[in-house]
Design a protein around this motif. Structure first.
Motif, PDB file in Angstrom:
ATOM      1  N   PRO A 295     -19.085 -32.850  14.921  1.00 55.65           N
ATOM      2  CA  PRO A 295     -19.804 -33.815  15.770  1.00 55.65           C
ATOM      3  C   PRO A 295     -19.260 -35.240  15.606  1.00 55.65           C
ATOM      4  O   PRO A 295     -19.242 -35.999  16.575  1.00 55.65           O
ATOM      5  CB  PRO A 295     -21.246 -33.721  15.284  1.00 55.65           C
ATOM      6  CG  PRO A 295     -21.358 -32.355  14.690  1.00 55.65           C
ATOM      7  CD  PRO A 295     -20.012 -32.077  14.077  1.00 55.65           C
ATOM      8  N   ASP A 296     -18.804 -35.589  14.410  1.00 54.80           N
ATOM      9  CA  ASP A 296     -18.230 -36.925  14.200  1.00 54.80           C
ATOM     10  C   ASP A 296     -16.980 -37.115  15.062  1.00 54.80           C
ATOM     11  O   ASP A 296     -16.765 -38.181  15.636  1.00 54.80           O
ATOM     12  CB  ASP A 296     -17.861 -37.145  12.733  1.00 54.80           C
ATOM     13  CG  ASP A 296     -19.069 -37.413  11.858  1.00 54.80           C
ATOM     14  OD1 ASP A 296     -20.150 -37.751  12.383  1.00 54.80           O
ATOM     15  OD2 ASP A 296     -18.932 -37.294  10.619  1.00 54.80           O
ATOM     16  N   ALA A 297     -16.152 -36.076  15.142  1.00 54.46           N
ATOM     17  CA  ALA A 297     -14.937 -36.159  15.955  1.00 54.46           C
ATOM     18  C   ALA A 297     -15.288 -36.269  17.440  1.00 54.46           C
ATOM     19  O   ALA A 297     -14.664 -37.034  18.182  1.00 54.46           O
ATOM     20  CB  ALA A 297     -14.049 -34.945  15.703  1.00 54.46           C
ATOM     21  N   GLU A 298     -16.286 -35.520  17.857  1.00 52.72           N
ATOM     22  CA  GLU A 298     -16.712 -35.587  19.260  1.00 52.72           C
ATOM     23  C   GLU A 298     -17.217 -36.985  19.592  1.00 52.72           C
ATOM     24  O   GLU A 298     -16.875 -37.549  20.634  1.00 52.72           O
ATOM     25  CB  GLU A 298     -17.806 -34.560  19.527  1.00 52.72           C
ATOM     26  CG  GLU A 298     -18.230 -34.521  20.979  1.00 52.72           C
ATOM     27  CD  GLU A 298     -19.270 -33.450  21.272  1.00 52.72           C
ATOM     28  OE1 GLU A 298     -19.841 -33.514  22.360  1.00 52.72           O
ATOM     29  OE2 GLU A 298     -19.509 -32.566  20.428  1.00 52.72           O
ATOM     30  N   ALA A 299     -18.014 -37.554  18.703  1.00 55.32           N
ATOM     31  CA  ALA A 299     -18.529 -38.908  18.925  1.00 55.32           C
ATOM     32  C   ALA A 299     -17.385 -39.918  18.958  1.00 55.32           C
ATOM     33  O   ALA A 299     -17.358 -40.815  19.813  1.00 55.32           O
ATOM     34  CB  ALA A 299     -19.538 -39.269  17.840  1.00 55.32           C
ATOM     35  N   LEU A 300     -16.431 -39.768  18.051  1.00 55.32           N
ATOM     36  CA  LEU A 300     -15.276 -40.666  18.014  1.00 55.32           C
ATOM     37  C   LEU A 300     -14.513 -40.590  19.333  1.00 55.32           C
ATOM     38  O   LEU A 300     -14.178 -41.620  19.922  1.00 55.32           O
ATOM     39  CB  LEU A 300     -14.366 -40.295  16.841  1.00 55.32           C
ATOM     40  CG  LEU A 300     -13.028 -41.034  16.770  1.00 55.32           C
ATOM     41  CD1 LEU A 300     -13.234 -42.535  16.627  1.00 55.32           C
ATOM     42  CD2 LEU A 300     -12.190 -40.489  15.619  1.00 55.32           C
ATOM     43  N   ALA A 301     -14.253 -39.389  19.813  1.00 60.19           N
ATOM     44  CA  ALA A 301     -13.511 -39.224  21.061  1.00 60.19           C
ATOM     45  C   ALA A 301     -14.245 -39.875  22.235  1.00 60.19           C
ATOM     46  O   ALA A 301     -13.635 -40.591  23.040  1.00 60.19           O
ATOM     47  CB  ALA A 301     -13.277 -37.738  21.333  1.00 60.19           C
ATOM     48  N   LEU A 302     -15.543 -39.638  22.324  1.00 60.78           N
ATOM     49  CA  LEU A 302     -16.321 -40.225  23.422  1.00 60.78           C
ATOM     50  C   LEU A 302     -16.309 -41.745  23.374  1.00 60.78           C
ATOM     51  O   LEU A 302     -16.156 -42.414  24.405  1.00 60.78           O
ATOM     52  CB  LEU A 302     -17.761 -39.715  23.375  1.00 60.78           C
ATOM     53  CG  LEU A 302     -17.960 -38.258  23.761  1.00 60.78           C
ATOM     54  CD1 LEU A 302     -19.387 -37.817  23.448  1.00 60.78           C
ATOM     55  CD2 LEU A 302     -17.640 -38.039  25.223  1.00 60.78           C
ATOM     56  N   ILE A 303     -16.448 -42.293  22.200  1.00 58.45           N
ATOM     57  CA  ILE A 303     -16.472 -43.752  22.062  1.00 58.45           C
ATOM     58  C   ILE A 303     -15.105 -44.345  22.373  1.00 58.45           C
ATOM     59  O   ILE A 303     -14.995 -45.387  23.022  1.00 58.45           O
ATOM     60  CB  ILE A 303     -16.985 -44.157  20.666  1.00 58.45           C
ATOM     61  CG1 ILE A 303     -18.479 -43.831  20.577  1.00 58.45           C
ATOM     62  CG2 ILE A 303     -16.722 -45.633  20.390  1.00 58.45           C
ATOM     63  CD1 ILE A 303     -19.072 -43.929  19.191  1.00 58.45           C
ATOM     64  N   LEU A 304     -14.043 -43.677  21.935  1.00 55.53           N
ATOM     65  CA  LEU A 304     -12.697 -44.176  22.242  1.00 55.53           C
ATOM     66  C   LEU A 304     -12.446 -44.170  23.750  1.00 55.53           C
ATOM     67  O   LEU A 304     -11.919 -45.149  24.299  1.00 55.53           O
ATOM     68  CB  LEU A 304     -11.635 -43.346  21.519  1.00 55.53           C
ATOM     69  CG  LEU A 304     -11.541 -43.540  20.001  1.00 55.53           C
ATOM     70  CD1 LEU A 304     -10.559 -42.550  19.399  1.00 55.53           C
ATOM     71  CD2 LEU A 304     -11.154 -44.969  19.652  1.00 55.53           C
ATOM     72  N   VAL A 305     -12.802 -43.087  24.429  1.00 57.60           N
ATOM     73  CA  VAL A 305     -12.600 -43.009  25.880  1.00 57.60           C
ATOM     74  C   VAL A 305     -13.427 -44.092  26.580  1.00 57.60           C
ATOM     75  O   VAL A 305     -12.915 -44.811  27.449  1.00 57.60           O
ATOM     76  CB  VAL A 305     -12.953 -41.609  26.431  1.00 57.60           C
ATOM     77  CG1 VAL A 305     -12.981 -41.613  27.953  1.00 57.60           C
ATOM     78  CG2 VAL A 305     -11.968 -40.569  25.918  1.00 57.60           C
TER      79      VAL A 305
ATOM     80  N   GLU B 189     -11.649 -47.013  12.924  1.00 55.62           N
ATOM     81  CA  GLU B 189     -11.876 -47.288  11.503  1.00 55.62           C
ATOM     82  C   GLU B 189     -13.329 -47.683  11.255  1.00 55.62           C
ATOM     83  O   GLU B 189     -13.960 -47.175  10.327  1.00 55.62           O
ATOM     84  CB  GLU B 189     -10.955 -48.405  11.031  1.00 55.62           C
ATOM     85  CG  GLU B 189     -11.174 -48.777   9.583  1.00 55.62           C
ATOM     86  CD  GLU B 189     -10.315 -49.953   9.112  1.00 55.62           C
ATOM     87  OE1 GLU B 189     -10.277 -50.164   7.898  1.00 55.62           O
ATOM     88  OE2 GLU B 189      -9.695 -50.629   9.952  1.00 55.62           O
ATOM     89  N   ALA B 190     -13.853 -48.570  12.066  1.00 50.96           N
ATOM     90  CA  ALA B 190     -15.246 -49.014  11.901  1.00 50.96           C
ATOM     91  C   ALA B 190     -16.203 -47.838  12.061  1.00 50.96           C
ATOM     92  O   ALA B 190     -17.160 -47.701  11.293  1.00 50.96           O
ATOM     93  CB  ALA B 190     -15.567 -50.117  12.912  1.00 50.96           C
ATOM     94  N   LEU B 191     -15.950 -46.996  13.032  1.00 47.00           N
ATOM     95  CA  LEU B 191     -16.810 -45.827  13.239  1.00 47.00           C
ATOM     96  C   LEU B 191     -16.734 -44.859  12.061  1.00 47.00           C
ATOM     97  O   LEU B 191     -17.752 -44.341  11.601  1.00 47.00           O
ATOM     98  CB  LEU B 191     -16.425 -45.106  14.526  1.00 47.00           C
ATOM     99  CG  LEU B 191     -16.728 -45.870  15.810  1.00 47.00           C
ATOM    100  CD1 LEU B 191     -16.021 -45.215  16.988  1.00 47.00           C
ATOM    101  CD2 LEU B 191     -18.217 -45.921  16.044  1.00 47.00           C
ATOM    102  N   ALA B 192     -15.528 -44.628  11.581  1.00 48.53           N
ATOM    103  CA  ALA B 192     -15.347 -43.688  10.456  1.00 48.53           C
ATOM    104  C   ALA B 192     -16.042 -44.202   9.209  1.00 48.53           C
ATOM    105  O   ALA B 192     -16.653 -43.421   8.464  1.00 48.53           O
ATOM    106  CB  ALA B 192     -13.859 -43.471  10.206  1.00 48.53           C
ATOM    107  N   LYS B 193     -15.959 -45.496   8.959  1.00 55.78           N
ATOM    108  CA  LYS B 193     -16.571 -46.051   7.758  1.00 55.78           C
ATOM    109  C   LYS B 193     -18.083 -46.133   7.852  1.00 55.78           C
ATOM    110  O   LYS B 193     -18.756 -46.212   6.831  1.00 55.78           O
ATOM    111  CB  LYS B 193     -15.975 -47.442   7.482  1.00 55.78           C
ATOM    112  CG  LYS B 193     -14.547 -47.361   7.002  1.00 55.78           C
ATOM    113  CD  LYS B 193     -13.988 -48.720   6.672  1.00 55.78           C
ATOM    114  CE  LYS B 193     -12.602 -48.585   6.088  1.00 55.78           C
ATOM    115  NZ  LYS B 193     -12.038 -49.906   5.721  1.00 55.78           N
TER     116      LYS B 193
END
Length: 66
Positions: free
Chosen positions: A32-42, A60-64
């Protein structure tokens, strides 16, 4: 707000930033973290963040924060 479609160059940029962030921050691409990261990047790219450095800083900010 109307969002423009992602073109092939932008898609390559998104993929690079996403892949790099997943490796660097040990994010499972099926999580789910990867899915959220992808959506936010797009979303960020469609709203004007089209520079690799901007997107990488966001990743980086999202991951941290997780």
């Amino acid at each position: 707000m109307v969002r423009t479609p992602v073109n092939p160059d932008q898609l390559n940029l998104l993929q690079k930033v996403f892949d790099d962030a997943c490796v660097e921050y040990e994010i499972d691409k099926a999580s789910p973290d990867a899915e959220a990261l992808a959506l936010i990047l797009v979303n960020s790219l469609q709203k004007g963040a089209s520079d690799e450095e901007q997107l990488a800083s966001l990743a980086e900010a999202l991951a941290k924060s997780r």
